[in-house]
Write a protein that holds these residues in place. Structure first.
Motif, mmCIF file in Angstrom:
data_model
loop_
_atom_site.group_PDB
_atom_site.id
_atom_site.type_symbol
_atom_site.label_atom_id
_atom_site.label_comp_id
_atom_site.label_asym_id
_atom_site.label_seq_id
_atom_site.Cartn_x
_atom_site.Cartn_y
_atom_site.Cartn_z
ATOM 1 N N ILE A 29 27.755 41.043 19.701
ATOM 2 C CA ILE A 29 26.947 42.115 20.278
ATOM 3 C C ILE A 29 26.041 41.518 21.342
ATOM 4 O O ILE A 29 25.289 40.568 21.079
ATOM 5 C CB ILE A 29 26.117 42.812 19.196
ATOM 6 C CG1 ILE A 29 27.056 43.441 18.156
ATOM 7 C CG2 ILE A 29 25.205 43.873 19.796
ATOM 8 C CD1 ILE A 29 26.337 44.041 16.974
ATOM 9 N N ALA A 30 26.108 42.060 22.529
ATOM 10 C CA ALA A 30 25.301 41.541 23.624
ATOM 11 C C ALA A 30 23.842 41.938 23.455
ATOM 12 O O ALA A 30 23.518 42.907 22.763
ATOM 13 C CB ALA A 30 25.833 42.074 24.957
ATOM 14 N N ASP A 31 22.975 41.165 24.087
ATOM 15 C CA ASP A 31 21.557 41.526 24.083
ATOM 16 C C ASP A 31 21.353 42.863 24.781
ATOM 17 O O ASP A 31 22.092 43.198 25.722
ATOM 18 C CB ASP A 31 20.726 40.459 24.794
ATOM 19 C CG ASP A 31 20.583 39.190 23.985
ATOM 20 O OD1 ASP A 31 20.732 39.269 22.751
ATOM 21 O OD2 ASP A 31 20.317 38.126 24.580
ATOM 22 N N GLU A 364 6.130 28.663 8.249
ATOM 23 C CA GLU A 364 7.578 28.450 8.306
ATOM 24 C C GLU A 364 8.155 29.110 9.556
ATOM 25 O O GLU A 364 7.953 30.310 9.767
ATOM 26 C CB GLU A 364 8.271 29.045 7.075
ATOM 27 C CG GLU A 364 7.820 28.462 5.752
ATOM 28 C CD GLU A 364 8.485 29.166 4.578
ATOM 29 O OE1 GLU A 364 9.458 29.933 4.808
ATOM 30 O OE2 GLU A 364 8.030 28.960 3.444
ATOM 31 N N PRO A 365 8.863 28.355 10.382
ATOM 32 C CA PRO A 365 9.511 28.988 11.539
ATOM 33 C C PRO A 365 10.471 30.088 11.088
ATOM 34 O O PRO A 365 11.172 29.953 10.075
ATOM 35 C CB PRO A 365 10.259 27.824 12.206
ATOM 36 C CG PRO A 365 9.583 26.591 11.710
ATOM 37 C CD PRO A 365 9.106 26.893 10.319
ATOM 38 N N VAL A 366 10.479 31.170 11.802
ATOM 39 C CA VAL A 366 11.383 32.272 11.478
ATOM 40 C C VAL A 366 12.818 31.823 11.738
ATOM 41 O O VAL A 366 13.113 31.269 12.809
ATOM 42 C CB VAL A 366 11.056 33.507 12.344
ATOM 43 C CG1 VAL A 366 12.044 34.643 12.064
ATOM 44 C CG2 VAL A 366 9.626 33.966 12.098
ATOM 45 N N ALA A 371 14.936 36.117 13.679
ATOM 46 C CA ALA A 371 14.177 36.291 14.914
ATOM 47 C C ALA A 371 14.970 37.103 15.925
ATOM 48 O O ALA A 371 14.439 38.016 16.573
ATOM 49 C CB ALA A 371 13.807 34.935 15.505
ATOM 50 N N LYS A 372 16.261 36.799 16.060
ATOM 51 C CA LYS A 372 17.095 37.549 16.987
ATOM 52 C C LYS A 372 17.194 39.006 16.560
ATOM 53 O O LYS A 372 17.155 39.921 17.391
ATOM 54 C CB LYS A 372 18.495 36.930 17.062
ATOM 55 C CG LYS A 372 19.416 37.658 18.026
ATOM 56 C CD LYS A 372 20.794 37.009 18.085
ATOM 57 C CE LYS A 372 21.692 37.784 19.061
ATOM 58 N NZ LYS A 372 23.055 37.185 19.135
ATOM 59 N N VAL A 416 10.346 40.639 25.390
ATOM 60 C CA VAL A 416 10.579 40.670 23.944
ATOM 61 C C VAL A 416 11.716 39.725 23.569
ATOM 62 O O VAL A 416 11.621 38.943 22.602
ATOM 63 C CB VAL A 416 10.903 42.112 23.496
ATOM 64 C CG1 VAL A 416 11.529 42.123 22.101
ATOM 65 C CG2 VAL A 416 9.634 42.964 23.500
ATOM 66 N N LEU A 417 12.804 39.771 24.320
ATOM 67 C CA LEU A 417 13.965 38.943 23.999
ATOM 68 C C LEU A 417 13.692 37.456 24.182
ATOM 69 O O LEU A 417 14.408 36.618 23.633
ATOM 70 C CB LEU A 417 15.158 39.360 24.860
ATOM 71 C CG LEU A 417 15.689 40.779 24.605
ATOM 72 C CD1 LEU A 417 16.807 41.111 25.586
ATOM 73 C CD2 LEU A 417 16.175 40.930 23.170
#
Length: 469
Positions: A29-31, A364-366, A371-372, A416-417
């Motif tokens: 799926i594209a952004d 903790e890093p997401v 995150a995506k 946002v992206l």
């Protein structure tokens, strides 16, 4: 014959299963693509009125919306006077009665709406495209030349009085009032959310007319026309309807310092089956470098329906039905707030889990996939939420109220992206300092307070019990 039909059905049932085994993998799926408005036009009349024309959509409809910076922030201590004024503006204008105004809007395929908010009063109508010039004239009559009939004041106040009674019966209203007073102070516009019943009923027609005369003017107004319309005819109608409007005062400039935490504010509701929570922290103003990362971080923490807090205390634990968090922006400040109605016996448990999710975001890093997912959700939601002319007007009016640049809508999705997991962790660390929290709890205090004191984050935080209103 039946045997043949059953055999044929069995073959058909087997075919999809066999075919699925040979399907190629689904393409990635594209952004989401950036959101792009058609070319809009913004200009100003000599009296200061701002105008934005937005050709949008394919339906033969047009939205005419006038936003006037005259709202609760301009009332002083006459709380809800702007509400009374807005309601009376629909009761007649330019020699027309309320019935005349309603009939005129209906004849254009729409309905006249007037609403007063914290920052502004909106006069608007959604009509068939060919009636856009007439709708502009109608909106100008209501905004500039309202009758404000004394004969309707008692009825308007009675209607608002019923709304006030209903609001005061809701624990959410009590929590919002207590939070506003705690953050901004009882004498600040954001701390004066509701009037007393006696105060509301005491307003006079002279006060209403003085508020309209003193607070409404072209320099405080922005007219938006969106949809399908004849731009030449619309511009001519705007000149005719609004060129003679007095400039009036400049928009009010408000200072809104936040009173620092930590603190817990309590409102007692004996035997209440739920406790209503408001947990707040200072936030970054709209348009700052930290703004978009804080929006993405908030969505993952508590703002989206698939957020971590929702999955935890709603889906997993069942402590609440609809938790939520958001950043509320005004032109001069911003405030992050988490809100929920939780079962009384699980008030402490709910806060424990909220604190846990905040700390997890801070330490903790997401994961990349999570995150995506939240970035894609927010980008897609922005496009969906701006799919109508009325919604686009709301987005642009908010953009302009907050002083954001003209290309903000185009820049939003790429920004946002681009938010990284590292930025989200940094935003959570900066945005949710538990040592500076403001917590409001409305509920059965004899049951709730021991649970609060049992939480390490709250054990030494000062508690104050208040009465609302």
């Amino acid at each position: 014959m039946k045997r043949m039909l059953f055999a044929f059905a069995a073959v058909l049932a087997a075919v999809p299963a066999l075919a699925q085994d040979n399907f190629p993998p689904a393409p990635p799926i594209a952004d989401p693509k950036p959101f792009r408005l058609p070319a809009t036009e913004t200009y100003a009349l000599p009296n200061g009125l701002q105008v934005t024309l937005i050709p949008y959509g394919i339906a033969p409809k047009a939205v005419v919306s006038l936003r006037v910076r005259a709202g609760a922030v301009d009332e002083g201590d006459a709380v809800w006077l702007s509400e009374v004024t807005g309601a009376l503006m629909k009761e007649g204008a330019a020699g027309k009665t309320a019935a005349d105004l309603a009939a005129a809007a209906a004849g254009m395929g729409g309905q006249l709406n007037v609403s007063a908010g914290m920052q502004s009063t909106t006069v608007g109508v959604n009509v068939l495209s060919e009636h856009a010039p007439a709708a502009i004239a109608l909106v100008s009559d209501v905004a500039i030349r309202p009758t404000l009939p004394a004969s309707e004041l008692a009825r308007v106040k009675a209607n608002l009085g019923r709304q006030l009674s209903v609001a005061l019966s809701q624990p959410g209203t009590l929590a919002d009032v207590a939070l506003g007073r705690a953050i901004y102070g009882a004498n600040h516009p954001y701390g004066r959310i509701i009037p007393s019943a006696a105060q509301l009923q005491g307003y006079t027609i002279a006060q209403v007319r003085a508020f309209h005369a003193g607070q409404f003017g072209a320099k405080r107004a922005h007219l938006y026309v969106a949809g399908r319309f004849d731009a030449v005819a619309v511009k001519a109608a705007i000149d005719k309807a609004f060129a003679g409007w007095a400039a009036g005062p400049d928009p009010a400039v408000l200072q809104s310092p936040h009173q620092p935490g930590p603190r817990i504010v309590l409102v007692d509701r004996p035997a209440a089956p739920q406790a209503t929570l408001r947990l707040s922290f200072d936030a970054n103003r709209a348009g700052t470098e930290a703004d978009i990362p804080q929006r993405v971080t908030n969505a993952l923490l508590g703002g989206a329906f698939s957020s971590r807090i929702t999955r935890n205390i709603r889906e997993d634990k069942g402590y609440t039905y609809s938790p939520d968090s958001d950043v509320e922006f005004t032109p001069e400040q911003a405030l992050w707030t988490f809100q929920a109605d939780v079962t009384t016996e699980h008030t402490g448990d709910s806060l424990k889990e909220v604190f846990k999710e905040i700390r997890r975001m801070q330490t903790e890093p997401v994961p990349a996939e999570e995150a995506k997912g939240i970035r894609t959700y927010m980008a897609g939601l922005f496009a969906i939420s701006n799919s109508t002319s009325g919604a686009v007007v709301g987005t642009l009016a908010t953009r302009d109220l907050l002083g954001l640049p003209g290309d903000w809508t185009e820049r939003y999705v790429p920004a946002v992206l681009a938010v990284t997991p590292e930025q989200m962790m940094a935003s959570a660390t900066a945005s949710y300092p538990l040592g500076k929290l403001t917590l409001v709890v409305v509920g059965d205090l004899k049951t709730v307070v021991p649970q609060l004191k049992a939480q390490p984050e709250l054990a030494n935080v000062p508690m104050t019990t208040v009465t609302v209103p």
